[in-house]
Design an enzyme around this catalytic site. Structure first.
Site, PDB file in Angstrom:
ATOM      1  N   ASN A   1       0.805  -1.224   0.000  1.00 29.54           N
ATOM      2  CA  ASN A   1       0.000   0.000   0.000  1.00 29.54           C
ATOM      3  C   ASN A   1       0.842   1.280   0.000  1.00 29.54           C
ATOM      4  O   ASN A   1       0.450   2.267  -0.622  1.00 29.54           O
ATOM      5  CB  ASN A   1      -0.921  -0.020   1.236  1.00 29.54           C
ATOM      6  CG  ASN A   1      -1.436   1.367   1.575  1.00 29.54           C
ATOM      7  OD1 ASN A   1      -2.339   1.882   0.917  1.00 29.54           O
ATOM      8  ND2 ASN A   1      -0.836   2.005   2.572  1.00 29.54           N
TER       9      ASN A   1
ATOM     10  N   SER B   1      -3.802   2.867  -8.788  1.00 32.41           N
ATOM     11  CA  SER B   1      -4.571   4.121  -8.863  1.00 32.41           C
ATOM     12  C   SER B   1      -5.257   4.169 -10.223  1.00 32.41           C
ATOM     13  O   SER B   1      -4.713   3.658 -11.210  1.00 32.41           O
ATOM     14  CB  SER B   1      -3.633   5.323  -8.730  1.00 32.41           C
ATOM     15  OG  SER B   1      -4.312   6.504  -9.113  1.00 32.41           O
TER      16      SER B   1
ATOM     17  N   TYR C   1       3.993   9.698 -11.600  1.00 32.38           N
ATOM     18  CA  TYR C   1       3.123   8.947 -10.675  1.00 32.38           C
ATOM     19  C   TYR C   1       2.273   7.949 -11.467  1.00 32.38           C
ATOM     20  O   TYR C   1       2.156   6.781 -11.095  1.00 32.38           O
ATOM     21  CB  TYR C   1       2.239   9.927  -9.892  1.00 32.38           C
ATOM     22  CG  TYR C   1       1.285   9.267  -8.919  1.00 32.38           C
ATOM     23  CD1 TYR C   1       1.744   8.719  -7.724  1.00 32.38           C
ATOM     24  CD2 TYR C   1      -0.085   9.199  -9.193  1.00 32.38           C
ATOM     25  CE1 TYR C   1       0.867   8.113  -6.825  1.00 32.38           C
ATOM     26  CE2 TYR C   1      -0.971   8.596  -8.306  1.00 32.38           C
ATOM     27  CZ  TYR C   1      -0.490   8.046  -7.122  1.00 32.38           C
ATOM     28  OH  TYR C   1      -1.364   7.448  -6.240  1.00 32.38           O
TER      29      TYR C   1
ATOM     30  N   ALA D   1       2.915   6.626 -14.321  1.00 33.73           N
ATOM     31  CA  ALA D   1       3.770   5.549 -14.846  1.00 33.73           C
ATOM     32  C   ALA D   1       4.061   4.521 -13.760  1.00 33.73           C
ATOM     33  O   ALA D   1       4.081   3.307 -14.020  1.00 33.73           O
ATOM     34  CB  ALA D   1       5.077   6.125 -15.391  1.00 33.73           C
TER      35      ALA D   1
ATOM     36  N   LYS E   1       2.109   3.761 -11.237  1.00 36.47           N
ATOM     37  CA  LYS E   1       0.890   2.988 -10.952  1.00 36.47           C
ATOM     38  C   LYS E   1       0.533   2.076 -12.130  1.00 36.47           C
ATOM     39  O   LYS E   1      -0.010   0.988 -11.938  1.00 36.47           O
ATOM     40  CB  LYS E   1      -0.260   3.934 -10.594  1.00 36.47           C
ATOM     41  CG  LYS E   1      -0.029   4.679  -9.273  1.00 36.47           C
ATOM     42  CD  LYS E   1       0.187   3.715  -8.106  1.00 36.47           C
ATOM     43  CE  LYS E   1       0.324   4.394  -6.765  1.00 36.47           C
ATOM     44  NZ  LYS E   1       0.484   3.472  -5.642  1.00 36.47           N
TER      45      LYS E   1
ATOM     46  N   ILE F   1      -9.182   9.716  -2.843  1.00 35.60           N
ATOM     47  CA  ILE F   1      -9.512   9.269  -1.479  1.00 35.60           C
ATOM     48  C   ILE F   1      -9.009  10.333  -0.497  1.00 35.60           C
ATOM     49  O   ILE F   1      -7.901  10.866  -0.643  1.00 35.60           O
ATOM     50  CB  ILE F   1      -8.836   7.901  -1.169  1.00 35.60           C
ATOM     51  CG1 ILE F   1      -9.149   6.844  -2.264  1.00 35.60           C
ATOM     52  CG2 ILE F   1      -9.242   7.406   0.218  1.00 35.60           C
ATOM     53  CD1 ILE F   1     -10.586   6.411  -2.397  1.00 35.60           C
TER      54      ILE F   1
HETATM   55  N1  LIG Z   1      -5.365   9.159  -1.545  1.00 37.34           N
HETATM   56  C1  LIG Z   1      -5.661   8.975  -2.800  1.00 37.34           C
HETATM   57  O1  LIG Z   1      -6.437   9.754  -3.403  1.00 37.34           O
HETATM   58  C2  LIG Z   1      -5.108   7.799  -3.551  1.00 37.34           C
HETATM   59  C3  LIG Z   1      -5.639   7.518  -4.817  1.00 37.34           C
HETATM   60  C4  LIG Z   1      -5.134   6.448  -5.544  1.00 37.34           C
HETATM   61  C5  LIG Z   1      -4.131   5.667  -5.010  1.00 37.34           C
HETATM   62  N2  LIG Z   1      -3.614   5.960  -3.776  1.00 37.34           N
HETATM   63  C6  LIG Z   1      -2.526   5.102  -3.294  1.00 37.34           C
HETATM   64  O2  LIG Z   1      -2.888   4.558  -2.042  1.00 37.34           O
HETATM   65  C7  LIG Z   1      -1.708   4.297  -1.278  1.00 37.34           C
HETATM   66  C8  LIG Z   1      -1.853   4.918   0.112  1.00 37.34           C
HETATM   67  O3  LIG Z   1      -2.012   6.317  -0.056  1.00 37.34           O
HETATM   68  P1  LIG Z   1      -2.627   7.277   1.063  1.00 37.34           P
HETATM   69  O4  LIG Z   1      -3.543   8.177   0.369  1.00 37.34           O
HETATM   70  O5  LIG Z   1      -3.075   6.505   2.220  1.00 37.34           O
HETATM   71  O6  LIG Z   1      -1.295   8.113   1.418  1.00 37.34           O
HETATM   72  P2  LIG Z   1      -0.770   8.740   2.795  1.00 37.34           P
HETATM   73  O7  LIG Z   1      -1.900   9.117   3.675  1.00 37.34           O
HETATM   74  O8  LIG Z   1       0.222   9.780   2.396  1.00 37.34           O
HETATM   75  O9  LIG Z   1      -0.015   7.511   3.481  1.00 37.34           O
HETATM   76  C9  LIG Z   1       1.118   6.965   2.853  1.00 37.34           C
HETATM   77  C10 LIG Z   1       1.652   5.829   3.708  1.00 37.34           C
HETATM   78  O10 LIG Z   1       2.805   5.292   3.055  1.00 37.34           O
HETATM   79  C11 LIG Z   1       3.864   5.207   3.996  1.00 37.34           C
HETATM   80  N3  LIG Z   1       5.152   5.332   3.325  1.00 37.34           N
HETATM   81  C12 LIG Z   1       5.493   6.168   2.308  1.00 37.34           C
HETATM   82  N4  LIG Z   1       6.787   5.989   1.985  1.00 37.34           N
HETATM   83  C13 LIG Z   1       7.257   5.022   2.799  1.00 37.34           C
HETATM   84  C14 LIG Z   1       8.529   4.394   2.965  1.00 37.34           C
HETATM   85  N5  LIG Z   1       9.583   4.733   2.209  1.00 37.34           N
HETATM   86  N6  LIG Z   1       8.662   3.437   3.914  1.00 37.34           N
HETATM   87  C15 LIG Z   1       7.614   3.081   4.706  1.00 37.34           C
HETATM   88  N7  LIG Z   1       6.397   3.634   4.585  1.00 37.34           N
HETATM   89  C16 LIG Z   1       6.232   4.596   3.661  1.00 37.34           C
HETATM   90  C17 LIG Z   1       3.601   6.309   4.993  1.00 37.34           C
HETATM   91  O11 LIG Z   1       4.170   5.957   6.235  1.00 37.34           O
HETATM   92  P3  LIG Z   1       5.220   6.851   7.086  1.00 37.34           P
HETATM   93  O12 LIG Z   1       4.896   8.276   6.828  1.00 37.34           O
HETATM   94  O13 LIG Z   1       5.005   6.403   8.505  1.00 37.34           O
HETATM   95  O14 LIG Z   1       6.542   6.427   6.564  1.00 37.34           O
HETATM   96  C18 LIG Z   1       2.076   6.282   5.097  1.00 37.34           C
HETATM   97  O15 LIG Z   1       1.669   5.308   6.036  1.00 37.34           O
HETATM   98  C19 LIG Z   1      -0.543   4.856  -2.089  1.00 37.34           C
HETATM   99  O16 LIG Z   1       0.071   3.809  -2.808  1.00 37.34           O
HETATM  100  C20 LIG Z   1      -1.222   5.820  -3.038  1.00 37.34           C
HETATM  101  O17 LIG Z   1      -0.490   6.023  -4.226  1.00 37.34           O
HETATM  102  C21 LIG Z   1      -4.086   6.997  -3.032  1.00 37.34           C
END
Ligand SMILES: NC(=O)c1ccc[n+]([C@@H]2O[C@H](COP(=O)([O-])OP(=O)(O)OC[C@H]3O[C@@H](n4cnc5c(N)ncnc54)[C@H](OP(=O)(O)O)[C@@H]3O)[C@@H](O)[C@H]2O)c1
Length: 241
Positions: free
Chosen positions: A84, A136, A149, A151, A153, A182
């Site tokens: 994730n 995504s 981004y 690319a 996904k 989200i």
């Molecule tokens: N939100 C959206 O609209 C959306 C839409 C489509 C897809 N997504 C995808 O959903 C996933 C989760 O996104 P989110 O919206 O929940 O983002 P978020 O709230 O920014 O959370 C990202 C998470 O990833 C962790 N993380 C990032 N880099 C890391 C690393 N190097 N090592 C360990 N942990 C890491 C962060 O943990 P720490 O900060 O504790 O390291 C945090 O728990 C992502 O893959 C994102 O691309 C999100």
């Protein structure tokens, strides 16, 4: 629904990963949640006795290489991997730095491949497992300002399809969820007008919540989806982009 199942969830500390971790803990899984923010990891450990925090950077293989071996030794099986964790850094073509390209590919793609490899070694032995990658809808449709981004996904989506074909004979299912927009910290830097436009394109008329993605992850993690592999499931309220 997940009694006796062992799940590893990357990016468990906030947003979608936190919602998945909470739902899986409530569903009685043994959850190993990976992230770097110790306070957020502590918060989940205090709430759920079955949450095991792992403070690690998923891009640092020296920190991650022993995670799977230790969990397997402790539990005797690894049933679910949720890839994730992800980052998003927007730039127009011409302005994209090498650092942005490297960091996004390392976090969003390399780690997904590395974690899948590590999990599948143990899942192959037990002839079962469910791997769920968070992609995504931007990886399918593309978006101006998000070429890198998208690319990354897109790569997660094609990796999911190939991994599903390769691992199906071992009883391992590999699927991806493609969320739309989200409500998490990830989108906090998206300008208000762009966000409003994106939300206006959603046919269900609202922004997605982390629990919307978590519910789909729960379905893909359980035997209720036992005949589903190699699929990309949109969780986007039907966004017409
Ligand atoms: N939100 C959206 O609209 C959306 C839409 C489509 C897809 N997504 C995808 O959903 C996933 C989760 O996104 P989110 O919206 O929940 O983002 P978020 O709230 O920014 O959370 C990202 C998470 O990833 C962790 N993380 C990032 N880099 C890391 C690393 N190097 N090592 C360990 N942990 C890491 C962060 O943990 P720490 O900060 O504790 O390291 C945090 O728990 C992502 O893959 C994102 O691309 C999100």
């Amino acid at each position: 629904m997940l009694s006796n199942k062992v799940a590893i969830i990357t990016g468990a500390t906030k947003g979608i990963g936190k919602a998945i971790s909470q739902l899986f803990c409530q569903s009685n899984a043994v959850v190993y949640g990976i992230g770097r923010n110790q306070d957020n990891l502590n918060e989940l450990s205090e709430l759920y006795h079955n949450f095991h925090p792992i403070n690690a950077d998923i891009c640092d293989t020296s920190q991650t290489k022993n995670i799977f071996t230790s969990i397997y030794k402790e539990q005797g099986h690894i049933d679910i991997l949720i890839n994730n964790a992800g980052i998003m850094s927007d730039s127009l073509i011409g302005m994209i730095s090498d650092e942005q390209i490297f960091n996004m590919f390392q976090t969003n793609v390399f780690s997904v491949i590395q974690f899948t490899q590590m999990a599948s070694r143990f899942m192959k032995k037990q002839k079962s497992g469910s791997i769920i990658n968070i992609a995504s809808i931007i990886g399918v449709h593309g978006n101006a300002g998000q070429s890198v981004y998208s690319a990354t996904k897109g790569a997660v989506i094609s990796f999911t399809k190939s991994a599903a074909k390769e691992l199906s004979s071992y009883g391992i299912r590999v699927n991806a969820i493609a969320p739309g927009i989200i409500n998490t910290d990830l989108i906090s830097n998206v300008p208000e007008d762009k966000l409003a436009k994106r939300i206006s394109q959603i046919q269900l008329g609202r922004i997605g919540q982390p629990i919307d993605v978590a519910n789909t992850a729960l379905f893909l993690a359980t035997d209720m989806s036992g005949y589903i592999t190699g699929q990309i499931i949109n969780v986007d309220g039907l966004a017409i982009l």
